[in-house]
Design an enzyme around this catalytic site. Structure first.
Site, short mmCIF file in Angstrom:
data_model
loop_
_atom_site.label_atom_id
_atom_site.label_comp_id
_atom_site.label_asym_id
_atom_site.label_seq_id
_atom_site.Cartn_x
_atom_site.Cartn_y
_atom_site.Cartn_z
N GLU A 424 0.81 -1.47 -0.09
CA GLU A 424 -0.33 -0.06 0.54
C GLU A 424 0.46 1.45 -0.19
O GLU A 424 1.69 1.52 1.19
CB GLU A 424 -0.95 0.49 1.20
CG GLU A 424 -1.50 1.38 1.35
CD GLU A 424 -2.51 1.28 2.88
OE1 GLU A 424 -2.22 0.09 3.51
OE2 GLU A 424 -3.11 2.03 3.01
N ASP A 497 -0.99 -0.78 5.58
CA ASP A 497 -1.09 -0.64 7.04
C ASP A 497 -2.33 -1.22 7.85
O ASP A 497 -3.14 -1.39 7.17
CB ASP A 497 -1.45 1.02 7.18
CG ASP A 497 -0.12 1.68 5.49
OD1 ASP A 497 0.64 1.27 6.08
OD2 ASP A 497 -1.01 2.92 5.77
N ASP A 499 -4.73 0.10 9.98
CA ASP A 499 -5.45 0.50 9.91
C ASP A 499 -6.97 0.75 9.30
O ASP A 499 -7.11 -0.69 7.87
CB ASP A 499 -5.03 2.13 9.81
CG ASP A 499 -4.11 2.27 8.88
OD1 ASP A 499 -5.02 1.27 7.15
OD2 ASP A 499 -4.49 2.94 8.33
N ASP A 501 -7.68 2.41 6.47
CA ASP A 501 -7.40 2.08 4.88
C ASP A 501 -6.65 1.59 4.06
O ASP A 501 -7.43 0.40 3.02
CB ASP A 501 -6.70 3.66 4.55
CG ASP A 501 -7.60 4.42 4.18
OD1 ASP A 501 -9.02 4.74 4.03
OD2 ASP A 501 -6.84 5.85 4.33
#
Ligand code: 0RA
Length: 636
Positions: A424, A497, A499, A501
């Protein structure tokens, strides 16, 4: 030979043998194995219902972690067994080689089913059986490991009949695993789909939840359920037939999607690896479609014929067969594949006859289904041509151009050993590039958005630059033409990541791989990297931590005196740290992506790709367990 010995030992040995080698009886001692205990008990109640006794089964998860399975059947016989013991004591304490203590009607010996209720007792901390029969309430109970606690006795009177079994799985065997309301509901719903009129109730006493399943026309409802979030091309079609004692029930429906979803069951047990019945079904489809195409002049002779896969694009179908025990044959290591030869010809002739008739009677539906199959043929041939050109070197220059400046390749030419990290963001991509093992690890950073492929056509796919790049980097085609043996990498690893997203990108990528490169998942080649959530420092020691649970453990061990650094993204680590924690094969945690259950996976991809990010987040939190070698189960 080995099997014969194994079975004879099973009969001779007591329940201790089960506790010594639980895996032999229930597959594993993880959460999945623990749920097997419930399936085992429920299967007996289902058998009783199929035989016409009792049409409601209730499963209750109690606050203490025990489970109660209750049916309204005739009740387990309570008389004396020839051994002098009560029949229930024999049933729940003696290992039965074949599992079942009564042989009637349609029985299945596939998979791990039918190991017997005594196995459940053996692996429980305690178990209690209550039998309503002959106007009386009888009770018998067992201690840890299935040892008799209180012998069978009458404790009251009743007007009803039925059997209720409550047990607590032994934590010595199953650790801290807990029953999952969702998993049990899914299983109960599936049984309700397969057995018309059977009510399945699941109660969670801790969270005060009750789910009830009952269907009058189960197979039809099953297909509607699978296609719930898709656009159906027509109403569900269903066929029934019978020959030589084999009963066939089928429901099917085409949607405007591109995926194929055929589920089959024999005597209400899923045949995970298909078998002769599925072969017969597919053969009939191909035959019916090509005959229809021919007699309606929908394809010129020079353009050839439809391929089997063309006739299954967008198809959801359930095959449910009842086969007498004498004709049952299962194959494969897990016995999940039907071998019975007659099943093939019977299914084939029923589907051939009834589907041909249906198409003649429903010209409009027929025309949209044929249109879809013809489009599939065109797309398939175009994809094949493009791939052949790439292989012949014609498209080679183009291929390199697409990947130039995006892919950092591995140096090695050993394709199976090479790994592709899909990363990412550009900055994390840069870090990964510096931190990687140059020999075997390739890095592909994602820059732009990935489309939601749930409903894309091949053309849509290639219009999306990111997807296009991934397809070219892997180099093994896409869709029907995908061939994992041509993959440039043995492992494809998604690294995002930790998180929201990151989770979103993961789900978009998983949808893409599930829809367009499913074989990668089936072959166990797709992984998710697990970057650490925290770096904790205690005096001179430091430690990376992957889960919140682990963090809590750390906190309670080292009260105070420590520092915690939360990693929000891959980019917060330097190259060495990223290598050390997330990429180094000797130290990293990877989650292998697998599909356990086709129907559930369909639903799950729906949840993951839906608009509701809350549901999605909840699901990921609940179902993705961040432990080494644990599978990321799309379907479980
Ligand atoms: C054998 C005979 C009979 C009942 C059952 C088995 C039976 C077993 C289970 C296990 C869970 N629920 C069950 N319900 C019934 C009774 C035969 C008779 O009454 O004639």
């Amino acid at each position: 030979m080995a099997e014969y010995n194994e079975k004879s030992i099973k009969i001779l040995e007591g329940l201790d043998a089960v506790r010594k080698r639980p895996g032999m009886y229930i597959g594993s001692t993880d959460k999945k194995g623990m749920h097997h205990l419930v399936w085992e008990i429920i299967d007996n109640s289902i058998d009783e219902a199929i035989n016409g006794y009792g049409n409601k089964i209730t499963v209750t998860l109690t606050k203490s972690g025990s489970v109660i399975i209750s049916d309204e059947g005739r009740g387990v016989p309570t008389g004396k067994h020839i051994s002098g013991k009560s029949t229930p004591e024999v049933i729940y304490t003696v290992l039965h080689a074949g599992g079942k203590f009564e042989s009637d009607g349609y029985k299945v010996s596939g998979g791990l089913h039918g190991v017997g209720a005594s196995v459940v007792n053996a692996l429980s901390k305690w178990m209690k059986v209550t039998i309503n029969r002959d106007g009386k309430v009888h009770e018998i109970s067992f201690k840890k490991g299935g040892k008799l606690d209180k012998d069978l006795k009458v404790i009251g009177t009743t007007k009803s009949t039925g059997t209720t079994i409550e047990f607590l799985p032994d934590d010595e065997i199953f650790g801290t695993s807990k029953f999952s309301f969702t998993t049990i509901c899914e299983r109960m719903q599936e049984s309700a789909f397969l057995i018309n009129g059977l009510t399945m109730e699941v109660i969670d006493e801790e969270d005060n939840k009750i789910n009830t399943y009952r269907y009058e026309n189960g197979l039809l409802s099953f297909v509607e359920y699978i296609n719930e979030d898709k656009n159906a091309v027509h109403k569900v079609i269903s066929f029934d037939g019978e020959k030589n004692g084999i009963v066939v029930n089928i429901a099917m429906q085409y949607t405007d999607t591109y995926n194929e979803n055929i589920l089959s069951f024999v005597n209400n047990v899923k045949t995970i690896d298909g078998g002769t019945h599925e072969v017969g079904f597919k053969t009939a489809l191909t035959k019916v479609f090509n005959e229809y195409i021919k007699s309606n002049n929908l394809l010129k002779e020079k353009d050839g014929v439809l391929d089997g896969s063309d006739t299954r694009e967008g198809l959801s179908a359930i095959l449910s067969l009842k086969i007498p025990e004498s004709l049952l044959q299962f194959e494969g290591q897990t016995k999940g594949k039907l071998g019975t030869p007659q099943a093939r010809s019977i299914v084939e002739s029923i589907v051939y006859e009834k589907l041909s008739f249906y198409l003649e009677e429903n010209k409009e539906t027929a025309s949209s289904i044929m249109d879809k199959a013809l489009k599939s043929k065109i797309a398939r041939e175009a994809a094949r041509k493009a791939r052949a050109e790439a292989r012949a070197g014609k498209g080679k220059g183009k291929q390199e151009k697409i990947l130039l400046g995006k892919l950092t390749p591995a140096q090695s030419k050993e394709r199976l050993k090479n790994e592709l990290f899909i990363v990412e963001g550009n900055s994390a991509g840069g870090t990964a590039k510096s931190g990687r093992d140059k020999k075997y690890q390739a890095i592909l950073p994602l820059r732009g958005k990935i489309i939601n492929c749930e409903k894309s056509t091949v053309a849509d796919l290639f219009k999306n630059e990111e997807i296009n790049t991934i397809v070219h980097a892997i180099g093994a085609g896409v869709g029907n033409e995908f061939d994992s043996s041509e993959s440039n990498y043995g492992k494809i690893i998604i690294m995002t990541d930790a998180d929201d997203d990151g989770a979103h990108i993961q789900t978009l990528l998983l949808t893409f791989f599930y829809r367009w490169m499913r074989e990668l998942i089936e072959k166990g080649m797709l992984y998710i990297a697990v970057p650490p959530l925290y770096l904790v420092k205690y005096q001179k020691d430091k430690k990376y931590i992957n889960t919140n649970e682990e963090l809590n453990e750390f906190k309670s061990t080292y009260k105070g005196n420590y520092t915690i650094q939360r990693y929000k993204g891959l980019g917060e680590m330097n190259a060495d740290q990223l290598w050390e924690t997330t990429m180094d094969p000797n130290n990293r945690t990877l989650i292998k992506v697998s599909v356990e259950d086709k129907a559930l996976a369909e639903k799950r991809v729906g949840i993951l790709m839906g608009d509701n990010s809350e549901v999605r987040k909840e699901w990921i939190e609940e179902n993705v367990e961040f432990t080494l070698e644990d599978n990321f189960k799309v379907g479980k």
